[in-house]
Design a protein around this motif. Structure first.
Motif, mmCIF file in Angstrom:
data_model
loop_
_atom_site.group_PDB
_atom_site.id
_atom_site.type_symbol
_atom_site.label_atom_id
_atom_site.label_comp_id
_atom_site.label_asym_id
_atom_site.label_seq_id
_atom_site.Cartn_x
_atom_site.Cartn_y
_atom_site.Cartn_z
ATOM 1 N N GLN A 16 0.810 -1.213 0.000
ATOM 2 C CA GLN A 16 0.000 0.000 0.000
ATOM 3 C C GLN A 16 0.848 1.269 0.000
ATOM 4 O O GLN A 16 0.335 2.364 -0.235
ATOM 5 N N THR A 17 2.137 1.110 0.280
ATOM 6 C CA THR A 17 3.062 2.243 0.220
ATOM 7 C C THR A 17 4.215 1.883 -0.707
ATOM 8 O O THR A 17 4.837 0.833 -0.555
ATOM 9 N N LEU A 18 4.473 2.738 -1.674
ATOM 10 C CA LEU A 18 5.614 2.586 -2.577
ATOM 11 C C LEU A 18 6.656 3.626 -2.196
ATOM 12 O O LEU A 18 6.345 4.812 -2.101
ATOM 13 N N VAL A 19 7.867 3.170 -1.963
ATOM 14 C CA VAL A 19 8.968 4.093 -1.687
ATOM 15 C C VAL A 19 9.866 4.079 -2.917
ATOM 16 O O VAL A 19 10.482 3.062 -3.241
ATOM 17 N N VAL A 20 9.903 5.197 -3.629
ATOM 18 C CA VAL A 20 10.594 5.291 -4.906
ATOM 19 C C VAL A 20 11.933 5.994 -4.718
ATOM 20 O O VAL A 20 11.976 7.188 -4.393
ATOM 21 N N CYS A 21 13.002 5.246 -4.895
ATOM 22 C CA CYS A 21 14.349 5.822 -4.853
ATOM 23 C C CYS A 21 14.754 6.128 -6.292
ATOM 24 O O CYS A 21 15.001 5.205 -7.088
ATOM 25 N N GLY A 22 14.784 7.377 -6.612
ATOM 26 C CA GLY A 22 15.082 7.820 -7.958
ATOM 27 C C GLY A 22 14.910 9.314 -8.023
ATOM 28 O O GLY A 22 15.328 10.030 -7.104
ATOM 29 N N VAL A 23 14.286 9.806 -9.086
ATOM 30 C CA VAL A 23 14.008 11.234 -9.197
ATOM 31 C C VAL A 23 12.510 11.453 -9.294
ATOM 32 O O VAL A 23 11.735 10.520 -9.522
ATOM 33 N N ARG A 24 12.100 12.696 -9.137
ATOM 34 C CA ARG A 24 10.701 12.998 -8.855
ATOM 35 C C ARG A 24 9.725 12.485 -9.913
ATOM 36 O O ARG A 24 8.630 12.008 -9.575
ATOM 37 N N PHE A 25 10.088 12.563 -11.193
ATOM 38 C CA PHE A 25 9.133 12.119 -12.196
ATOM 39 C C PHE A 25 8.802 10.637 -12.025
ATOM 40 O O PHE A 25 7.700 10.191 -12.378
ATOM 41 N N MET A 26 9.723 9.840 -11.472
ATOM 42 C CA MET A 26 9.464 8.424 -11.236
ATOM 43 C C MET A 26 8.429 8.247 -10.133
ATOM 44 O O MET A 26 7.531 7.404 -10.227
ATOM 45 N N GLY A 27 8.546 9.043 -9.080
ATOM 46 C CA GLY A 27 7.550 9.008 -8.018
ATOM 47 C C GLY A 27 6.195 9.484 -8.506
ATOM 48 O O GLY A 27 5.149 8.914 -8.152
ATOM 49 N N GLU A 28 6.200 10.522 -9.346
ATOM 50 C CA GLU A 28 4.929 11.014 -9.893
ATOM 51 C C GLU A 28 4.267 9.970 -10.782
ATOM 52 O O GLU A 28 3.044 9.782 -10.718
ATOM 53 N N THR A 29 5.053 9.289 -11.604
ATOM 54 C CA THR A 29 4.483 8.251 -12.471
ATOM 55 C C THR A 29 3.867 7.135 -11.640
ATOM 56 O O THR A 29 2.794 6.621 -11.963
ATOM 57 N N ALA A 30 4.559 6.754 -10.552
ATOM 58 C CA ALA A 30 3.997 5.730 -9.668
ATOM 59 C C ALA A 30 2.662 6.175 -9.078
ATOM 60 O O ALA A 30 1.708 5.390 -8.985
ATOM 61 N N LYS A 31 2.567 7.443 -8.713
ATOM 62 C CA LYS A 31 1.321 7.958 -8.136
ATOM 63 C C LYS A 31 0.225 8.064 -9.194
ATOM 64 O O LYS A 31 -0.944 7.774 -8.911
ATOM 65 N N ILE A 32 0.578 8.461 -10.411
ATOM 66 C CA ILE A 32 -0.403 8.547 -11.489
ATOM 67 C C ILE A 32 -1.046 7.186 -11.736
ATOM 68 O O ILE A 32 -2.260 7.071 -11.925
ATOM 69 N N LEU A 33 -0.235 6.136 -11.705
ATOM 70 C CA LEU A 33 -0.730 4.786 -11.969
ATOM 71 C C LEU A 33 -1.374 4.148 -10.744
ATOM 72 O O LEU A 33 -2.132 3.186 -10.880
ATOM 73 N N ASN A 34 -1.062 4.662 -9.561
ATOM 74 C CA ASN A 34 -1.541 4.050 -8.317
ATOM 75 C C ASN A 34 -2.091 5.122 -7.385
ATOM 76 O O ASN A 34 -1.548 5.359 -6.292
ATOM 77 N N PRO A 35 -3.178 5.791 -7.751
ATOM 78 C CA PRO A 35 -3.669 6.906 -6.934
ATOM 79 C C PRO A 35 -4.120 6.488 -5.535
ATOM 80 O O PRO A 35 -4.129 7.310 -4.606
#
Length: 346
Positions: free
Chosen positions: A85-104
């Motif tokens: 239920q929680t994704l921790v994205v180690c990378g740069v911001r657009f990667m975190g945003e893409t994860a949120k777009i696909l997993n609101p």
């Protein structure tokens, strides 16, 4: 071919941060920090996803805890398949945003929300929207290294691993393409496909530092080495490559090609995975324009370097580096991302 105006060709100013100086951890300290991160991931029902360009310890941590180390396309796919239920994205911001777009419905955290990207920074949504509006007869294709707002203005989103087949598909339909933001990748795709493309003037601070004259010297010292190049690099570097490809494609090449030595022109973070899958191969970093204070990136993204074990532990404790996206923007950005993923499945 359609050509940009002189105004379009002006590069957007980019402020490149210094590489963060994280306190070094002794082996015992690192073991303790990793143990605390494991406990926090379990307590938060969280999964760790790390890009190939992040620090070795983070890639190792992701794999050890059942997460994933991947390129941006696979990172996007992974978030939709994990039960966490929680994704921790180690990378740069657009990667975190893409994860949120696909997993609101999921919480998406990053060790540092300030970890952005020169391509993202160099393509502000307002200027890009005006550029698109000035060329309404073009299909808008944007690289994944862009903000949610820019993706929301696009018809297609692509990663480096899928850019060629997508543009080839569009060109076969006679479509004219407006491409953003990386001009080097865009020009490579244009050369390979013959597509009618209008290119935004952006560049990656890491890949733009690879220089052809310096690469030629290294090739003379290692005549049997295969040259692996990411297509965000300048033409003169790409032209010397034995293989041009995405991060995943370059990693596969190290294990599949018969060469014993490889000269690698991409972010140095990729070497951890390359060493892991091909420990018997010799990996040689492609030279950049300078060293130390004379280069901007020294072949390692300063924004990727903002991810570390220390702030990974901190964000799992506080949850204060969470990605939030306006619902209307998320819905519009989801369309071109889904289009890419559906195309990839086909």
């Amino acid at each position: 071919m359609t050509h940009p105006t002189s105004e379009d060709l002006k590069p957007r100013p980019i402020s490149v941060p210094p590489h963060p100086q994280w306190p070094s951890l002794s082996p015992d300290e690192k073991t303790r920090v990793k143990a605390r991160i494991r406990d926090l991931l379990a307590a938060e029902k969280a999964t760790l996803v790390a890009h190939y360009y992040t620090d070795d310890d983070l890639q190792e941590m992701a794999e050890e805890t059942g997460g994933m180390v991947a390129d941006s396309l696979e990172m996007a796919r992974f978030g939709t398949t994990t039960q966490a239920q929680t994704l921790v994205v180690c990378g740069v911001r657009f990667m975190g945003e893409t994860a949120k777009i696909l997993n609101p419905e999921k919480r998406v955290l990053m060790p540092d929300l300030g970890a952005t990207c020169s391509l993202d920074e160099g393509c502000p949504a307002d200027a890009f929207t005006a550029f698109c509006d000035a060329h309404p007869d073009h299909t808008v294709v944007v690289y994944a290294n862009t903000s949610a707002e820019v993706k929301a203005r696009a018809d297609w989103v692509v990663t480096s691993s899928i850019a060629l087949p997508v543009v080839e598909h569009l060109a076969a339909q006679g479509q004219k393409i407006l491409w953003a933001p990386d001009r080097h990748l865009g020009h490579y795709v244009q050369r390979m496909t013959g597509a009618d493309m209008l290119l935004w003037n952006g560049a990656c601070v890491v890949h733009e530092e690879f220089k052809s004259f310096a690469l030629e010297r290294v090739r003379k010292l290692h005549p049997d080495a295969a040259v692996l190049v990411h297509p965000e690099s300048p033409d003169e570097v790409v032209d010397q490559a034995d293989l041009v490809g995405s991060t995943t494609q370059l990693i596969k090449a190290v294990s599949e090609m018969p060469n014993r030595e490889f000269i690698v022109a991409t972010d140095a973070g990729i070497f951890w995975k390359m060493h892991q899958i091909a420990p018997d191969k010799t990996l040689i970093p492609a030279p950049t324009a300078g060293e130390g204070a004379t280069c901007e990136s020294c072949a390692h993204c300063p924004w990727m370097a903002m991810n570390a074990l220390q702030n990974l532990e901190q964000v799992l404790r506080t949850g204060d580096q969470e990605i939030h996206i306006d619902p209307a923007i998320r819905e519009r950005a989801l369309v071109p991302i889904r289009r890419m993923l559906d195309f990839a499945r086909r």
